[in-house]
Write a protein that holds these residues in place. Structure first.
Motif, PDB file in Angstrom:
ATOM      1  N   ASP A 142       0.793  -1.231   0.000  1.00 62.85           N
ATOM      2  CA  ASP A 142       0.000   0.000   0.000  1.00 62.85           C
ATOM      3  C   ASP A 142       0.825   1.281   0.000  1.00 62.85           C
ATOM      4  OD1 ASP A 142      -2.424  -1.311  -0.142  1.00 62.85           O
ATOM      5  OD2 ASP A 142      -2.678  -1.397   2.036  1.00 62.85           O
ATOM      6  N   THR A 143       1.988   1.284   0.607  1.00 64.57           N
ATOM      7  CA  THR A 143       2.802   2.502   0.684  1.00 64.57           C
ATOM      8  C   THR A 143       3.646   2.744  -0.566  1.00 64.57           C
ATOM      9  OG1 THR A 143       4.516   1.260   1.850  1.00 64.57           O
ATOM     10  CG2 THR A 143       2.905   2.457   3.207  1.00 64.57           C
ATOM     11  N   ASN A 144       3.669   1.791  -1.498  1.00 65.58           N
ATOM     12  CA  ASN A 144       4.448   1.952  -2.726  1.00 65.58           C
ATOM     13  C   ASN A 144       3.674   2.774  -3.752  1.00 65.58           C
ATOM     14  OD1 ASN A 144       6.492   0.430  -1.666  1.00 65.58           O
ATOM     15  ND2 ASN A 144       6.120  -1.371  -2.919  1.00 65.58           N
ATOM     16  N   ALA A 145       4.402   3.365  -4.677  1.00 67.64           N
ATOM     17  CA  ALA A 145       3.800   4.144  -5.765  1.00 67.64           C
ATOM     18  C   ALA A 145       2.990   3.216  -6.675  1.00 67.64           C
ATOM     19  CB  ALA A 145       4.893   4.828  -6.571  1.00 67.64           C
ATOM     20  N   PRO A 146       1.952   3.741  -7.301  1.00 63.81           N
ATOM     21  CA  PRO A 146       1.144   2.890  -8.187  1.00 63.81           C
ATOM     22  C   PRO A 146       1.864   2.567  -9.503  1.00 63.81           C
ATOM     23  CG  PRO A 146       0.290   5.130  -8.178  1.00 63.81           C
ATOM     24  CD  PRO A 146       1.412   5.086  -7.179  1.00 63.81           C
ATOM     25  N   VAL A 147       1.568   1.388 -10.029  1.00 59.48           N
ATOM     26  CA  VAL A 147       2.041   0.952 -11.346  1.00 59.48           C
ATOM     27  C   VAL A 147       0.854   0.338 -12.080  1.00 59.48           C
ATOM     28  CG1 VAL A 147       4.427   0.516 -10.643  1.00 59.48           C
ATOM     29  CG2 VAL A 147       2.751  -1.326 -10.511  1.00 59.48           C
ATOM     30  N   ARG A 148       0.926   0.302 -13.378  1.00 55.55           N
ATOM     31  CA  ARG A 148      -0.108  -0.374 -14.166  1.00 55.55           C
ATOM     32  C   ARG A 148       0.380  -1.790 -14.439  1.00 55.55           C
ATOM     33  NH1 ARG A 148      -4.764   0.300 -16.558  1.00 55.55           N
ATOM     34  NH2 ARG A 148      -4.798   2.486 -15.990  1.00 55.55           N
ATOM     35  N   ILE A 149      -0.413  -2.765 -13.990  1.00 52.75           N
ATOM     36  CA  ILE A 149      -0.089  -4.159 -14.274  1.00 52.75           C
ATOM     37  C   ILE A 149      -1.023  -4.679 -15.354  1.00 52.75           C
ATOM     38  CG2 ILE A 149       0.866  -4.662 -11.998  1.00 52.75           C
ATOM     39  CD1 ILE A 149      -1.820  -6.107 -11.338  1.00 52.75           C
ATOM     40  N   TYR A 150      -0.525  -5.617 -16.116  1.00 54.21           N
ATOM     41  CA  TYR A 150      -1.288  -6.302 -17.154  1.00 54.21           C
ATOM     42  C   TYR A 150      -1.412  -7.750 -16.718  1.00 54.21           C
ATOM     43  CZ  TYR A 150      -0.628  -2.172 -19.994  1.00 54.21           C
ATOM     44  OH  TYR A 150      -0.649  -0.883 -20.464  1.00 54.21           O
ATOM     45  N   VAL A 151      -2.639  -8.243 -16.690  1.00 54.54           N
ATOM     46  CA  VAL A 151      -2.903  -9.601 -16.243  1.00 54.54           C
ATOM     47  C   VAL A 151      -3.444 -10.378 -17.439  1.00 54.54           C
ATOM     48  CG1 VAL A 151      -4.103 -11.020 -14.550  1.00 54.54           C
ATOM     49  CG2 VAL A 151      -3.404  -8.696 -13.936  1.00 54.54           C
ATOM     50  N   VAL A 152      -2.699 -11.404 -17.844  1.00 55.12           N
ATOM     51  CA  VAL A 152      -3.003 -12.175 -19.047  1.00 55.12           C
ATOM     52  C   VAL A 152      -3.587 -13.525 -18.639  1.00 55.12           C
ATOM     53  CG1 VAL A 152      -2.048 -13.150 -21.171  1.00 55.12           C
ATOM     54  CG2 VAL A 152      -1.047 -11.065 -20.186  1.00 55.12           C
TER      55      VAL A 152
END
Length: 166
Positions: A142-152
């Motif tokens: 929760d304290t980390n910066a957001p990233v966009r993940i792709y779930v295949v």
């Protein structure tokens, strides 16, 4: 007056004889949500961070990994663990889903759990692949910066048989 009458007839005739074509921009074929029903089960095959599709980071995002089942007729979904086949329903892994009219956004509304809605961007959906992306904290901390993940996901053909409980 006769000149205008003849011109009008020519224009009318030209309009009738010309093919009916649209000069507007043609829409690209969009994903068909019924593709979710082409497989009874879908398995998460890869998770990657935007900009690094060659690096599989499934182990850092276990909450998005599993077997999923979709019922487009009832707009219901349910998620299952890949090792046991047990349902994730009681932890927010089941409920209703919808796809926006432009077929670019996939929204989950869990029946249970702390999260009330999850908005995901549909990246690819056909008979052989279901991929979505969403922003989450890096490594799901929760304290980390957001990233966009792709779930295949791909159709699951393994030994576990799951069935929707709701």
């Amino acid at each position: 007056m006769r000149k205008y009458h003849a011109m009008f007839k020519c224009l009318l005739l030209a309009g009738l004889l010309s093919p009916l074509v649209s000069h507007g921009k043609q829409m690209e074929d969009k994903t068909d949500i019924q593709a979710l029903a082409t497989s009874p089960q879908w398995l998460t095959t890869k998770v990657y961070i935007e900009g690094a599709p060659e690096v599989d980071v499934k182990e850092k995002y276990p909450g998005v990994v599993g077997i999923s089942m979709w019922d487009p007729g009832r707009n219901r979904y349910e998620f299952f663990y890949t090792d046991t086949g047990q349902s994730k329903y009681d932890n927010g892994g089941g409920g209703y889903f919808l796809v926006t009219g432009d077929k670019t956004t996939h929204i989950l509304v869990p029946d249970k759990g702390t999260v009330r809605t999850v908005v995901r961007r549909l990246e690819k959906l056909n008979d052989e692949e279901f991929t979505y992306s969403r922003e989450v904290p890096r490594d799901m901390v929760d304290t980390n910066a957001p990233v966009r993940i792709y779930v295949v996901h791909a159709p699951y053909r393994g030994p576990l048989k799951t069935s929707m409980s709701h």
